[in-house]
Design a protein around this motif. Sequence first.
Motif: not given
Length: 143
Positions: A26-30, A1-9, A41-46
Amino acid sequence: MDIATNLKTYLKTITAVTNLVGSGDAARIYIHDAKEGVQLPFVIIAVLTGSSEVHLAGASGIATNRVSVISYGATHAAAYQLDKTIRLAPLLGYRGTMGAGFVHAVDDDQGYECGYDPPVAGSAQKRYWVMRDYLFVHKETTD
């Protein structure tokens, strides 16, 4: 998996984070962009940049990525609190298993920025954000 997916997990395993953005599916982490009309609130990982490290024999299995974590809230204080919760999750200085991968180090890269998105048509609600860039040094597959 990529780092963004691992960080979200990983973030979805931190109670202090899920108390703010929800848990499970339902976690608002995108990754890269949020759903339209998402609740604050929510989070975006880029993932902004990355490189695979090499040595004389070829690929080393170590990668470095610059990852932006953008915390959104209904107020500046709410966005900053979410950013602080993530930073102290712990994320800054973390070493260990993250999702399906292993992270050797997480460091702050250039501090943080803050601002807001103007309200969308028909709304008076600004979306405040705090954006913090991190450097991740992690294992990557070489096969």
